[in-house]
Design an enzyme around this catalytic site. Structure first.
Site, mmCIF file in Angstrom:
data_model
loop_
_atom_site.group_PDB
_atom_site.id
_atom_site.type_symbol
_atom_site.label_atom_id
_atom_site.label_comp_id
_atom_site.label_asym_id
_atom_site.label_seq_id
_atom_site.Cartn_x
_atom_site.Cartn_y
_atom_site.Cartn_z
ATOM 1 N N TYR A 2 3.375 -7.962 6.816
ATOM 2 C CA TYR A 2 3.712 -8.342 5.434
ATOM 3 C C TYR A 2 5.110 -8.951 5.363
ATOM 4 O O TYR A 2 5.316 -10.043 4.831
ATOM 5 C CB TYR A 2 3.611 -7.107 4.530
ATOM 6 C CG TYR A 2 3.964 -7.383 3.082
ATOM 7 C CD1 TYR A 2 3.073 -8.055 2.253
ATOM 8 C CD2 TYR A 2 5.191 -6.977 2.557
ATOM 9 C CE1 TYR A 2 3.393 -8.321 0.926
ATOM 10 C CE2 TYR A 2 5.525 -7.238 1.230
ATOM 11 C CZ TYR A 2 4.626 -7.912 0.421
ATOM 12 O OH TYR A 2 4.948 -8.169 -0.885
ATOM 13 N N SER A 44 9.308 -11.884 -1.897
ATOM 14 C CA SER A 44 9.509 -10.437 -1.890
ATOM 15 C C SER A 44 10.874 -10.129 -1.302
ATOM 16 O O SER A 44 11.389 -10.903 -0.490
ATOM 17 C CB SER A 44 8.437 -9.774 -1.014
ATOM 18 O OG SER A 44 8.797 -8.439 -0.734
#
Ligand SMILES: [Zn+2]
Length: 698
Positions: free
Chosen positions: A588, A575
């Site tokens: 996250y 990501s």
């Protein structure tokens, strides 16, 4: 080993039953009846092997140009499966012209040229190419002809005293022709025999199969079924009560142990058989296959090998026999011997104009106690080779029951294997796709991005194994992908990436399904979002369990397999957040950073073994992504102070290129890292985020 031996006698050959239903075909035209009959015959494995055999009808028609009455031979064209044939699967030829063509025949050494002339006999501009067996149908003086490869008949046809046995079973009703390669000469011999014995109902072709005929489609069909049924009854009556092939020499392993042995054997065999080009494996462990590989007769029969061209063109003549405990050195030596033997066979039998020697590796490997393993350029080819060897086993079992099974003389087998017409067929095959023969496992494979990756890798020719936590999504994803074609190349299993045992199980299942692993796409994700003082320890741990543990466990299993396979490509779907710190999503973003660092560490560890590890960093893939379905969407909207319906537009505008990022864009980057186009890249990051300065890699 649990010592479980088949308690009953040898497996009998199945006898076909008539499935003709007059109510189905009352108003059918002759071509429709031919299609109906062909499908009944071709879809019954007791009648013919998959895709094998052909049918014909001679039908009165009017020439479309002159209106002249013409008798047209409708005969199954080249390629395709008889069991699912359509009208368009038949070639149509003018019988009168075919008979004229027969006058051009100049002898067996020039018979291949006749195939080239067939197109000149085409009726009504039909583009379907006529097959090599066209002459067999054309020259026989009967309106309807079936040519099948039934195991029961081929058992007689490969018996040492097949001619006498055929007479014993059928009397004068069915004739016998000694082995001859399919072609014009065989067709002429067959026609001569039929003319000489007008009461005859059909002919057994040595080492090959059966030809039967009739005045109507139904008569022809019933005669074919009846003839095969009688042969099966005769063979089965001779099977006796003992096990086939001289009885069992080795016990069949108990199922769980057999699975473990199959996985380790397939994983060890694959790199050794893939030296020239990557291959995909297929395991057959049916009762019949186990009976054969565990039998006292295995070595002897494997040495004779498959004797029917239809079988050995897909299986090679001889399977390799390897014990389940053979180590890599033992396997390497056995495969080298096999290759040397094959090269010697080629050298002994080659003709001045023979094509170059083909892949000398075995296609079938018989593993006593475990089963039969086939390896080929793609999954369908490997599966079909396994199925054809199943036919060969039936034939051997039958022939050994009634007599002694005999192979084809070596030179005859070679002339078929290296037939110039076969070579021409191979040359017409499309070029291999970039990932043909490669095997990929995708975690989170049923989600939006996972599916797009699977579809993209399938497009490049790979086999894909989807692992996903949700059974229903997995089934839906597989159904969706299968609808696009080639279901052989996809499989899957439910798997929770945080469970060590389930991850191990899924990788084993992938090896069992396809024989190994070349590509891992670690993609299963989850997102959480909360200001730090509100974040719970459970949330933090759950995030790290999926993103940290999940990528670690999958990569570790992949390494274990890929080291043995001589390399591989691991792609982490990470990501933008791995590089760019983000407020309100510390768990996250930190877990994504851990994934990225893990990828780089593994790139170092993998390089000496040919294992490349790269990362794809998407950002804001909203369409189709699972993580946007939960609370993450609302939380992100709140964090940016916007409505959640405006998120996609918000992200688009935030990117440098002002473009939305789609699952297909991520899949494209994964496909690049998966294959040889990125062969010189490891430890790399490819951003797929529409351009984002804070994620620029430095
Ligand atoms: Zn045939």
């Amino acid at each position: 080993m649990d010592g479980s031996l088949p308690s009953k006698g040898a497996t009998p050959l199945s006898a076909p039953k008539s499935r003709w239903r007059p109510e189905d075909c009352g108003a059918m035209s002759e071509p429709d009846l031919l299609v109906y009959r062909s499908r009944l015959l071709g879809s019954d494995l007791a009648v013919t092997n998959f895709g094998g055999g052909n049918t014909s009808a001679k039908i009165a028609s009017d020439d479309p140009l002159t209106g002249e009455p013409t008798t047209v031979l409708w005969v199954k064209g080249s390629g395709g499966d008889l069991g699912s044939i359509e009208t368009s699967g038949f070639a149509t030829l003018d019988i009168a012209r075919l008979q004229q063509l027969d006058t051009r025949y100049r002898g067996v050494d020039q018979e291949d040229a006749m195939t080239g002339y067939l197109a000149h006999c085409t009726f009504n501009l039909n583009p379907r190419a006529a097959s090599i067996d066209t002459a067999l149908h054309a020259l026989l003086p009967y309106a309807h002809v079936d040519h099948m490869h039934p195991d029961a008949i081929t058992a007689l046809a490969t018996s040492r005293d097949g001619k006498a046995l055929t007479r014993e079973v059928f009397g004068d009703a069915i004739g016998w022709l000694a082995w001859r390669r399919p072609g014009w000469e065989l067709a002429r011999e067959l026609a001569a025999l039929a003319h000489a014995r007008p009461k005859m109902l059909g002919v057994v072709l040595q080492n090959h199969g059966l030809v039967t005929w009739g005045d109507t489609s139904r008569d022809c069909y019933e005669s074919t079924i009846e003839t095969i049924g009688r042969a099966a009854g005769f063979v089965n009556a001779h099977l006796g009560n003992g096990a086939a092939f001289g009885g069992a020499l080795v016990a069949v392993m108990e199922q769980a142990a057999r699975r473990v042995a199959a996985v380790s054997t397939m994983a060890r065999l694959r790199p050794l058989l893939s030296e020239a080009s990557p291959k995909v494996g297929h395991l057959v462990d049916s009762p019949e296959a186990l009976e054969f590989v565990c039998s006292a007769g295995l070595e002897r029969l494997a040495n004779i090998g498959t004797s029917c061209p239809d079988h050995f063109l897909r299986t090679k003549v001889r399977p390799l026999v390897i014990g389940p405990d053979t180590d890599v050195d033992g396997m390497t030596a056995a495969i080298r011997r096999y290759r040397d033997d094959y090269a010697a066979y080629y050298a002994r039998c080659r003709r001045p104009d023979s094509p170059a020697m083909r892949d000398p590796y075995p296609v079938l490997v018989a593993v006593p106690g475990v089963g039969l393993i086939s390896f080929a350029k793609d999954k369908a080819t490997a599966r079909i080779a396994g199925e054809f060897f199943g036919n060969a086993i039936n034939v051997m079992r039958g022939a050994e029951a009634v007599s002694r099974y005999c192979g084809l003389p070596e030179q005859e087998a070679f002339d078929i294997e290296y037939w110039l017409l076969e070579e021409a067929k191979l040359k017409r095959m499309p070029a291999p796709l970039p990932l043909q023969g490669r095997i990929a496992l995708i975690t989170g494979g049923a989600g939006g991005i996972g599916r797009a990756i699977a579809a993209r890798l399938l497009e490049d020719g790979a086999c894909v194994f989807l692992a996903d936590r949700s059974q229903s999504s997995l089934e839906e994803a597989l159904a969706e992908l299968k609808a696009r074609g080639d279901g052989d190349r996809m499989a899957g299993l439910t798997m929770d990436v945080t469970s060590e045992s389930l991850v191990e199980e899924a990788f084993q299942a992938c090896v069992l399904e396809f024989g190994g692993l070349d590509i891992l796409v670690a993609n299963a994700g989850l997102a959480s979002s909360a200001p730090i003082e509100e974040a719970t320890l459970d949330q933090w741990r759950a995030t790290f369990a999926v993103l940290g543990d999940g990528y670690f466990l999958a990569a570790r299993e992949a390494f274990k397999i890929m080291k043995g396979q001589g390399g591989g490509s691991i792609v982490f779907v990470v990501s933008k957040n791995a590089l760019a710190a983000t407020p309100g999503a510390s768990a996250y973003a930190s877990a994504k950073a851990a994934e990225l660092h893990l990828a780089r560490c593994l790139a170092l560890e993998g390089a000496p073994h040919g294992i490349r590890v790269n990362a794809v960093n998407p950002d804001a893939v909203i369409k189709g992504s699972q993580i946007w379905n939960g609370s993450w969407r609302a939380e992100r909207a709140t964090a940016y102070g916007i409505e959640d319906t405006d998120l996609e537009e918000f992200y688009r505008k935030r990117s440098l290129l002002q473009r939305s990022v789609l699952p297909e864009d991520v899949a494209e980057a994964v496909a690049f890292f998966a294959g040889e186009r990125s062969a010189k890249s490891t430890g790399n990051i490819l951003n797929v985020d529409g351009g984002n300065t804070i994620a620029f890699v430095r």
